[in-house]
Design a protein around this motif. Structure first.
Motif, PDB file in Angstrom:
ATOM      1  N   ALA A   1      42.209  -2.239 -12.576  1.00 37.88           N
ATOM      2  CA  ALA A   1      43.535  -1.853 -12.081  1.00 37.88           C
ATOM      3  C   ALA A   1      43.785  -2.452 -10.695  1.00 37.88           C
ATOM      4  CB  ALA A   1      43.647  -0.338 -12.024  1.00 37.88           C
ATOM      5  N   LYS A   2      45.059  -2.528 -10.325  1.00 40.27           N
ATOM      6  CA  LYS A   2      45.440  -3.059  -9.024  1.00 40.27           C
ATOM      7  C   LYS A   2      45.699  -1.917  -8.048  1.00 40.27           C
ATOM      8  CE  LYS A   2      47.652  -7.084 -11.154  1.00 40.27           C
ATOM      9  NZ  LYS A   2      48.933  -7.819 -11.362  1.00 40.27           N
ATOM     10  N   ASP A   3      45.687  -2.262  -6.775  1.00 39.77           N
ATOM     11  CA  ASP A   3      45.990  -1.257  -5.751  1.00 39.77           C
ATOM     12  C   ASP A   3      47.331  -0.589  -6.070  1.00 39.77           C
ATOM     13  OD1 ASP A   3      43.710  -1.820  -4.308  1.00 39.77           O
ATOM     14  OD2 ASP A   3      44.701  -3.214  -2.933  1.00 39.77           O
TER      15      ASP A   3
ATOM     16  N   GLN B   1      30.897 -10.039  -4.460  1.00 37.75           N
ATOM     17  CA  GLN B   1      31.967  -9.582  -3.587  1.00 37.75           C
ATOM     18  C   GLN B   1      32.901  -8.709  -4.402  1.00 37.75           C
ATOM     19  OE1 GLN B   1      34.130 -12.776  -1.792  1.00 37.75           O
ATOM     20  NE2 GLN B   1      35.145 -11.474  -0.291  1.00 37.75           N
ATOM     21  N   TRP B   2      33.233  -7.547  -3.887  1.00 45.57           N
ATOM     22  CA  TRP B   2      33.956  -6.577  -4.699  1.00 45.57           C
ATOM     23  C   TRP B   2      34.983  -5.829  -3.863  1.00 45.57           C
ATOM     24  CZ3 TRP B   2      34.901  -5.384  -9.522  1.00 45.57           C
ATOM     25  CH2 TRP B   2      35.390  -4.105  -9.847  1.00 45.57           C
ATOM     26  N   HIS B   3      36.187  -5.743  -4.382  1.00 47.42           N
ATOM     27  CA  HIS B   3      37.227  -4.941  -3.763  1.00 47.42           C
ATOM     28  C   HIS B   3      37.441  -3.700  -4.616  1.00 47.42           C
ATOM     29  CE1 HIS B   3      40.973  -3.592  -2.009  1.00 47.42           C
ATOM     30  NE2 HIS B   3      41.564  -3.671  -3.197  1.00 47.42           N
ATOM     31  N   GLU B   4      37.124  -2.553  -4.067  1.00 52.02           N
ATOM     32  CA  GLU B   4      37.339  -1.296  -4.793  1.00 52.02           C
ATOM     33  C   GLU B   4      38.813  -0.949  -4.715  1.00 52.02           C
ATOM     34  OE1 GLU B   4      36.002   3.417  -4.607  1.00 52.02           O
ATOM     35  OE2 GLU B   4      34.660   1.879  -3.799  1.00 52.02           O
ATOM     36  N   ALA B   5      39.509  -1.090  -5.840  1.00 45.99           N
ATOM     37  CA  ALA B   5      40.955  -0.905  -5.851  1.00 45.99           C
ATOM     38  C   ALA B   5      41.336   0.509  -5.413  1.00 45.99           C
ATOM     39  CB  ALA B   5      41.501  -1.174  -7.249  1.00 45.99           C
TER      40      ALA B   5
ATOM     41  N   TYR C   1      37.442   6.814 -16.194  1.00 45.29           N
ATOM     42  CA  TYR C   1      37.740   6.095 -14.956  1.00 45.29           C
ATOM     43  C   TYR C   1      37.666   4.572 -15.127  1.00 45.29           C
ATOM     44  CZ  TYR C   1      32.740   5.252 -14.841  1.00 45.29           C
ATOM     45  OH  TYR C   1      31.478   4.852 -15.169  1.00 45.29           O
ATOM     46  N   LEU C   2      37.147   4.073 -16.264  1.00 42.23           N
ATOM     47  CA  LEU C   2      36.875   2.642 -16.429  1.00 42.23           C
ATOM     48  C   LEU C   2      38.051   1.726 -16.069  1.00 42.23           C
ATOM     49  CD1 LEU C   2      34.699   2.365 -19.671  1.00 42.23           C
ATOM     50  CD2 LEU C   2      33.990   2.043 -17.296  1.00 42.23           C
TER      51      LEU C   2
ATOM     52  N   HIS D   1      35.540  14.221 -10.879  1.00 45.84           N
ATOM     53  CA  HIS D   1      34.489  13.499 -11.607  1.00 45.84           C
ATOM     54  C   HIS D   1      34.801  12.006 -11.660  1.00 45.84           C
ATOM     55  CE1 HIS D   1      33.198  11.542 -15.397  1.00 45.84           C
ATOM     56  NE2 HIS D   1      32.029  12.038 -15.055  1.00 45.84           N
ATOM     57  N   ALA D   2      36.042  11.661 -11.956  1.00 45.82           N
ATOM     58  CA  ALA D   2      36.421  10.253 -12.070  1.00 45.82           C
ATOM     59  C   ALA D   2      36.202   9.524 -10.753  1.00 45.82           C
ATOM     60  CB  ALA D   2      37.879  10.138 -12.511  1.00 45.82           C
ATOM     61  N   ARG D   3      36.587  10.130  -9.647  1.00 45.68           N
ATOM     62  CA  ARG D   3      36.418   9.489  -8.348  1.00 45.68           C
ATOM     63  C   ARG D   3      34.941   9.263  -8.042  1.00 45.68           C
ATOM     64  NH1 ARG D   3      38.754   6.017  -5.568  1.00 45.68           N
ATOM     65  NH2 ARG D   3      40.734   7.083  -5.968  1.00 45.68           N
ATOM     66  N   ARG D   4      34.105  10.253  -8.314  1.00 43.21           N
ATOM     67  CA  ARG D   4      32.661  10.105  -8.055  1.00 43.21           C
ATOM     68  C   ARG D   4      32.065   9.000  -8.920  1.00 43.21           C
ATOM     69  NH1 ARG D   4      32.767  15.781  -8.292  1.00 43.21           N
ATOM     70  NH2 ARG D   4      31.899  15.706 -10.414  1.00 43.21           N
ATOM     71  N   ALA D   5      32.408   9.009 -10.214  1.00 44.92           N
ATOM     72  CA  ALA D   5      31.823   8.044 -11.143  1.00 44.92           C
ATOM     73  C   ALA D   5      32.283   6.624 -10.813  1.00 44.92           C
ATOM     74  CB  ALA D   5      32.198   8.409 -12.572  1.00 44.92           C
ATOM     75  N   PHE D   6      33.569   6.469 -10.516  1.00 46.66           N
ATOM     76  CA  PHE D   6      34.087   5.137 -10.176  1.00 46.66           C
ATOM     77  C   PHE D   6      33.436   4.613  -8.903  1.00 46.66           C
ATOM     78  CE2 PHE D   6      37.621   2.838  -7.843  1.00 46.66           C
ATOM     79  CZ  PHE D   6      37.354   1.617  -8.429  1.00 46.66           C
ATOM     80  N   THR D   7      33.302   5.443  -7.904  1.00 47.39           N
ATOM     81  CA  THR D   7      32.684   5.022  -6.648  1.00 47.39           C
ATOM     82  C   THR D   7      31.236   4.604  -6.861  1.00 47.39           C
ATOM     83  OG1 THR D   7      34.144   6.458  -5.352  1.00 47.39           O
ATOM     84  CG2 THR D   7      32.088   5.748  -4.302  1.00 47.39           C
ATOM     85  N   ARG D   8      30.518   5.342  -7.706  1.00 43.38           N
ATOM     86  CA  ARG D   8      29.114   5.011  -7.985  1.00 43.38           C
ATOM     87  C   ARG D   8      29.002   3.633  -8.630  1.00 43.38           C
ATOM     88  NH1 ARG D   8      26.464   5.162 -12.502  1.00 43.38           N
ATOM     89  NH2 ARG D   8      28.062   6.404 -13.544  1.00 43.38           N
ATOM     90  N   VAL D   9      29.852   3.360  -9.628  1.00 42.88           N
ATOM     91  CA  VAL D   9      29.806   2.059 -10.297  1.00 42.88           C
ATOM     92  C   VAL D   9      30.246   0.950  -9.340  1.00 42.88           C
ATOM     93  CG1 VAL D   9      30.790   0.662 -12.149  1.00 42.88           C
ATOM     94  CG2 VAL D   9      30.105   3.028 -12.591  1.00 42.88           C
ATOM     95  N   ALA D  10      31.293   1.187  -8.569  1.00 42.44           N
ATOM     96  CA  ALA D  10      31.778   0.184  -7.620  1.00 42.44           C
ATOM     97  C   ALA D  10      30.697  -0.170  -6.601  1.00 42.44           C
ATOM     98  CB  ALA D  10      33.032   0.684  -6.914  1.00 42.44           C
TER      99      ALA D  10
END
Length: 350
Positions: free
Chosen positions: A44-46, A74-78, A38-39, A57-66
């Protein structure tokens, strides 16, 4: 709307060494990819697409890191789309951006329906492999004179360099994260002789460097555009264990430069950066992100370790680094059957 397909393929360096279509990375590389695929969603852009093994798994892991990143900047989760291989032929994409290009990856993408026009051809792949040879770093060293490296084709040549420097490090031309490296002194045991024979047979040569008294590992991250211009992106202060990557400091460029200034001259570092941008812009045909691994050596010297014509964990660190000089974090990669990226407050700085 144009969509870029992003791919994390950490077995890339070993795939370059094998140089075959049907390459299966070793277990450690497969585990790293399965856990951290998921890295690319971190940069990546929207609307972009990220290739993963398991979407849930990728969605869970990315959300956790974000969520961890959002605690200190300040962070925009793409808004990215995670997809698995069987879905690729049904997705309209305009560009492919992997961790690194190699023959095996191009073959896999072609098999899964990616349009030929989006993939490098055989000649482009050959050039990427040739330019990824550790010889490229040696050629840069010859221009900037900060450290030494030699390409050897026989055991006798290695012994001559050992006799001159006493201790050396020997590197396979294509290898990955601590693999393909041997430290040699006065004697060479039978096991190492066998490794050298195999490397000569499979890769043609080895690179030999004096063994410097290292005090700090660091890297510099770049991107070379299709017009040949090389852009410096930032510093990477990283940690290794037995040559294998374990984590990165997350801090602003000013903080990282202040840390480095305790070990080396920043003027010398800036001069090297300018020379590297100019020289690599001229000699490379490769376009994309790349990193140069460096060392601060005892006595305030600067030494070049290797050039990686691919993304690196330093690029990951830059994507999630703090924007405030007062905020410092550490990105840690936990190895194992299930690898994990975690972010925490450092107990101390270098």
């Amino acid at each position: 709307m144009s969509k870029t397909l992003h791919i994390f393929n950490p077995g890339h360096d070993l795939a370059l060494a094998a140089d075959i279509d049907n390459f299966t990375p070793p277990h450690a590389a497969r585990s790293l990819r399965a856990s951290l695929d998921y890295l690319p969603a971190l940069w990546a852009k929207d609307g972009d697409v990220v290739l993963v093994g398991d979407v849930a798994h990728a969605r869970r892991a990315f959300t956790r890191v974000a969520q961890q990143v959002a605690k200190y900047r300040q962070w925009h989760e793409a808004d990215v789309e995670f997809v698995e291989e069987h879905e690729l032929r049904h997705i309209d994409i305009s560009e492919v951006e992997p961790w690194g290009w190699d023959r095996s990856l191009a073959y896999d993408l072609r098999r899964h329906g990616i349009d030929e026009s989006l993939l490098p051809d055989a000649e482009e792949l050959r050039r990427v492999r040739d330019e990824s040879h550790r010889r490229t770093a040696m050629q840069l060293l010859s221009k900037v004179s900060i450290s030494e490296a030699f390409e050897c084709y026989t055991l006798d040549e290695i012994l001559y360099i050992i006799n001159k420097y006493n201790k050396v490090v020997v590197k396979a031309p294509w290898s990955s994260s601590g693999r393909g490296i041997r430290f040699l002194g006065d004697t060479i045991d039978d096991h190492t002789r066998g490794w050298l024979r195999n490397t000569f047979a499979q890769q043609g040569s080895v690179m030999v460097e004096p063994l410097y008294n290292k005090v700090l590992d660091f890297g510099m991250e770049f991107r070379r555009g299709s017009d040949g211009a090389v852009e410096y992106l930032g510093l990477s202060l990283f940690q290794t264990v037995n040559g294998a990557y374990t984590g990165n400091m997350l801090a602003t460029e000013d903080v990282k430069r202040d840390i480095l200034s305790r070990y080396i001259s920043l003027d010398e570092l800036d001069a090297f950066t300018a020379s590297a941008c100019a020289y690599l812009g001229d000699i490379l045909t490769y376009s994309g992100h790349f990193g140069i691994d460096m060392m601060a050596v005892e006595g305030g010297r600067l030494a070049l370790a290797e050039i990686n014509l691919r993304r690196t964990m330093g690029h990951v660190a830059l994507a999630i680094s703090p924007l405030d000089d007062d905020v410092r974090r550490v990105m840690h990669i936990q190895a194992g059957n299930i690898c994990k990226l975690s972010i925490h407050t450092p107990q101390r700085l270098q």
